[in-house]
Design a protein around this motif. Structure first.
Motif, mmCIF file in Angstrom:
data_model
loop_
_atom_site.group_PDB
_atom_site.id
_atom_site.type_symbol
_atom_site.label_atom_id
_atom_site.label_comp_id
_atom_site.label_asym_id
_atom_site.label_seq_id
_atom_site.Cartn_x
_atom_site.Cartn_y
_atom_site.Cartn_z
ATOM 1 N N ALA A 84 0.746 -1.760 0.194
ATOM 2 C CA ALA A 84 -0.431 0.455 0.087
ATOM 3 C C ALA A 84 0.641 1.258 -0.194
ATOM 4 O O ALA A 84 0.545 2.784 0.421
ATOM 5 N N GLY A 85 1.985 1.503 0.744
ATOM 6 C CA GLY A 85 3.089 2.348 0.109
ATOM 7 C C GLY A 85 2.698 3.728 1.735
ATOM 8 O O GLY A 85 3.834 4.803 1.404
ATOM 9 N N ASP A 86 1.998 3.238 2.335
ATOM 10 C CA ASP A 86 1.514 4.131 3.342
ATOM 11 C C ASP A 86 2.400 3.946 4.668
ATOM 12 O O ASP A 86 2.093 4.625 6.225
ATOM 13 N N VAL A 87 3.183 3.067 5.265
ATOM 14 C CA VAL A 87 3.883 2.844 5.973
ATOM 15 C C VAL A 87 5.751 2.392 5.883
ATOM 16 O O VAL A 87 6.545 1.996 4.803
ATOM 17 N N ASP A 88 6.342 2.826 7.116
ATOM 18 C CA ASP A 88 7.894 2.785 5.974
ATOM 19 C C ASP A 88 8.573 1.208 6.798
ATOM 20 O O ASP A 88 9.659 1.263 5.978
ATOM 21 N N GLY A 89 7.681 1.039 7.990
ATOM 22 C CA GLY A 89 8.128 -0.117 8.144
ATOM 23 C C GLY A 89 7.220 -0.890 8.990
ATOM 24 O O GLY A 89 6.687 -0.687 8.980
ATOM 25 N N VAL A 90 7.638 -2.491 9.762
ATOM 26 C CA VAL A 90 7.378 -2.354 10.342
ATOM 27 C C VAL A 90 7.569 -3.433 11.178
ATOM 28 O O VAL A 90 8.971 -4.003 11.152
ATOM 29 N N PRO A 133 8.746 -2.981 27.010
ATOM 30 C CA PRO A 133 8.691 -1.415 26.291
ATOM 31 C C PRO A 133 9.634 -0.800 25.736
ATOM 32 O O PRO A 133 8.846 -0.234 24.961
ATOM 33 N N ALA A 134 10.633 -1.090 26.311
ATOM 34 C CA ALA A 134 11.916 -1.087 26.206
ATOM 35 C C ALA A 134 12.462 -1.727 24.356
ATOM 36 O O ALA A 134 13.019 -0.903 24.146
ATOM 37 N N ASN A 135 11.948 -2.494 24.041
ATOM 38 C CA ASN A 135 12.402 -4.121 23.096
ATOM 39 C C ASN A 135 10.877 -3.358 21.896
ATOM 40 O O ASN A 135 11.476 -3.074 21.084
ATOM 41 N N VAL A 136 10.390 -2.807 22.870
ATOM 42 C CA VAL A 136 8.914 -1.971 21.574
ATOM 43 C C VAL A 136 9.458 -1.121 21.071
ATOM 44 O O VAL A 136 9.646 -0.933 19.559
ATOM 45 N N LEU A 137 9.769 -0.129 22.036
ATOM 46 C CA LEU A 137 10.294 1.717 21.345
ATOM 47 C C LEU A 137 11.308 0.819 20.609
ATOM 48 O O LEU A 137 11.867 1.472 19.255
ATOM 49 N N ALA A 138 12.659 0.543 20.746
ATOM 50 C CA ALA A 138 13.736 0.016 20.124
ATOM 51 C C ALA A 138 13.184 -0.869 18.596
ATOM 52 O O ALA A 138 13.639 -0.574 17.934
ATOM 53 N N ALA A 139 12.373 -1.876 19.203
ATOM 54 C CA ALA A 139 12.069 -2.590 17.725
ATOM 55 C C ALA A 139 11.189 -1.418 16.642
ATOM 56 O O ALA A 139 11.751 -1.343 15.567
ATOM 57 N N ILE A 140 10.474 -0.856 17.305
ATOM 58 C CA ILE A 140 9.782 0.644 16.687
ATOM 59 C C ILE A 140 10.584 1.791 15.126
ATOM 60 O O ILE A 140 10.962 2.107 14.407
ATOM 61 N N GLN A 141 11.891 2.012 16.395
ATOM 62 C CA GLN A 141 12.915 3.541 16.349
ATOM 63 C C GLN A 141 13.564 2.141 14.465
ATOM 64 O O GLN A 141 13.982 2.930 13.785
ATOM 65 N N THR A 142 14.355 1.394 14.797
ATOM 66 C CA THR A 142 14.640 0.369 13.676
ATOM 67 C C THR A 142 13.671 0.098 12.601
ATOM 68 O O THR A 142 14.093 0.417 11.380
ATOM 69 N N ALA A 143 12.843 -0.295 12.807
ATOM 70 C CA ALA A 143 11.524 -0.517 11.783
ATOM 71 C C ALA A 143 11.926 1.183 10.798
ATOM 72 O O ALA A 143 11.345 1.269 9.332
ATOM 73 N N ALA A 144 11.589 2.001 11.699
ATOM 74 C CA ALA A 144 11.529 3.249 11.093
ATOM 75 C C ALA A 144 12.612 3.835 10.152
ATOM 76 O O ALA A 144 12.532 4.891 9.881
ATOM 77 N N SER A 145 13.842 3.546 10.819
ATOM 78 C CA SER A 145 15.036 4.024 10.319
ATOM 79 C C SER A 145 15.408 3.719 8.574
ATOM 80 O O SER A 145 15.924 2.492 7.814
ATOM 81 N N ALA A 146 15.116 5.051 7.894
ATOM 82 C CA ALA A 146 15.989 4.561 6.831
ATOM 83 C C ALA A 146 17.319 3.865 6.351
ATOM 84 O O ALA A 146 17.569 2.959 5.363
#
Length: 333
Positions: A84-90, A133-146
Motif C-alpha cells: 500500500a506504500g503508506d508505512v516505512d517499516g513493520v 516496553p523498551a524492546n518495542v520502542l527500540a524495534a519501532i525506532q529500527t523499523a522507522a530507520s532508513a
C-alpha cells in the motif's frame, strides 16, 4: 530521551501474543492477554519519537504455539500492508520461544526493502524490570530507520539489532539471550537511533505462492553411539530431514548407509549441532565425514544452524523446489 526520526515516518505493528503480552490468570501463572494497542500504549517516550504507529492484533498465542501457517499468513498480511506504500517499516511482537525460527521464515518470505523487525520480551509485565516496553520502542525506532532498509527481517531485543538468519536464543531466562554467533549483531539502538556496524551482503528469498501446506521436516541431533533409531522411526513420515551432526558435519560410520539411502528419497541437510561456525566440505575423508556424506547426496547447511536449516528446507519444499533448487538455495544462503 528519544531522538526524533525524520518527520512523517510510519510503522505498522502486528501482535501475536507471547510473554510480552501476558497477564496473571485466575488459574495461576500468566497467559497472553494484552492487545497490540495496550502494548504500544505502555511504551514510555514513544510519542517523543515523532513516529506514527498503527497497530493490529493477528492472534494471541504463546510463542511455542505458533505454526508455519500463522507466519505465512502474517507474511501475506505484511506484504499487502507494505504494498500500500503508506508505512516505512513493520514490527512484529511475539513470544521469544520461537523468534529465531519465525523471524528467519519471515526473512525468507519478505522480499521488499522495508525494515521488518521482530521483538518480544523475556520478562512478562507482572515482573519487576519487564523489558517489553523498551524492546518495542527500540524495534519501532529500527523499523522507522532508513538505515535498516534492505536488510530483510531483523530481531531487536536489549537494544541490539540482529539479522534473522544469524540470531539464536542462547539462554533460557537472560535478557541478553539473543546472540548471533556467526558475525555478531548488525548494530544497536543508540539514543533512539538504529546504528548499523555492518550490513548483510546478500539475502535469500523464497516465494510464498504456491505454498504447499503440510510438509514435514524433522531435525535429528546426532549423539555419542547413535544407532539411527530416531531417524529410522521418522524417515517414512518426513518430506525432508536436517541432521544436526557433530562438529563440522560428522556422524558415526554406522549411520552412513541409512543416511545415504534416505538422501535418495528425500532432501537431507547436513548441519552442525554446535550452533556456531560452518559445516565443511572437503577436509575430512573418513566414512561419516562431511566429504563422505556430501558425496552421498546430503546437502551442506554451511553457517545455518539446524533450526535455521529446517526453516529454509521447509520453505523450499513448500514452494515446490526440486533437489537442484534446494541445493542451490543452501549454497547461496
Amino acid at each position: 530521551m528519544s531522538i526524533a526520526q525524520p518527520a512523517g515516518r510510519r510503522v505498522a505493528v502486528f501482535a501475536l501474543g507471547g510473554t510480552i503480552a501476558m497477564a496473571s490468570s485466575d488459574a495461576g501463572g500468566v497467559v497472553p492477554a494484552l492487545s497490540a494497542g495496550q502494548l504500544v500504549d505502555a511504551v514510555p517516550g514513544l510519542a517523543d519519537t515523532g513516529i506514527t504507529v498503527e497497530v493490529e492484533d493477528v492472534c494471541q498465542k504463546p510463542g511455542a504455539s505458533l505454526t508455519f501457517e500463522d507466519i505465512v499468513e502474517l507474511a501475506d498480511i505484511i506484504s499487502g500492508r507494505l504494498a500500500a506504500g503508506d508505512v516505512d517499516g513493520v514490527v512484529v511482537i511475539q513470544g521469544t520461544d520461537t523468534i529465531e525460527e519465525t523471524a528467519y521464515l519471515l526473512d525468507l518470505l519478505h522480499a521488499g526493502p522495508q525494515p521488518l523487525v521482530v521483538t518480544g520480551a523475556m520478562r512478562n509485565p507482572t515482573q519487576a524490570g519487564a523489558d517489553g516496553p523498551a524492546n518495542v520502542l527500540a524495534a519501532i525506532q529500527t523499523a522507522a530507520s532508513a538505515d535498516t532498509r534492505g536488510q530483510g527481517c531483523l530481531v531487536v531485543l536489549a537494544d541490539e539489532i540482529h539479522a534473522a538468519r544469524r540470531v539464536r536464543k542462547t539462554h533460557a531466562t537472560s535478557g541478553a539471550t539473543f546472540q548471533s554467533p556467526n558475525g555478531g549483531a548488525l548494530g544497536a539502538v543508540v539514543e533512539g537511533r538504529a546504528r548499523l556496524h555492518n550490513v548483510l551482503a546478500h539475502r535469500t528469498n523464497v516465494p510464498s505462492d504456491p505454498w504447499l501446506a503440510g510438509k514435514r521436516v524433522g531435525v535429528v541431533t546426532i549423539t555419542l553411539g547413535d544407532d539411527g533409531t530416531l531417524i529410522e522411526a521418522a524417515a517414512d513420515r518426513l518430506d525432508g530431514l536436517v541432521v544436526a551432526a557433530f562438529g563440522v558435519g560428522h556422524v558415526p560410520s554406522g549411520l552412513v548407509p541409512l543416511l545415504s539411502e534416505l538422501a535418495e528419497r528425500i532432501p537431507v541437510v547436513l548441519a552442525s549441532r554446535t550452533g556456531g561456525g560452518s559445516t565443511l566440505r572437503s577436509t575430512y575423508g573418513f566414512p561419516g565425514s562431511e566429504r563422505d556424506l556430501l558425496d552421498r547426496g546430503l546437502v551442506g547447511a554451511g553457517f545455518l544452524d539446524p533450526l535455521k536449516a529446517r526453516i529454509l528446507l521447509y520453505a523450499l519444499l513448500a514452494a515446490g523446489a526440486d533437489r537442484a533448487a534446494i541445493a542451490a538455495a543452501f549454497e547461496a544462503a
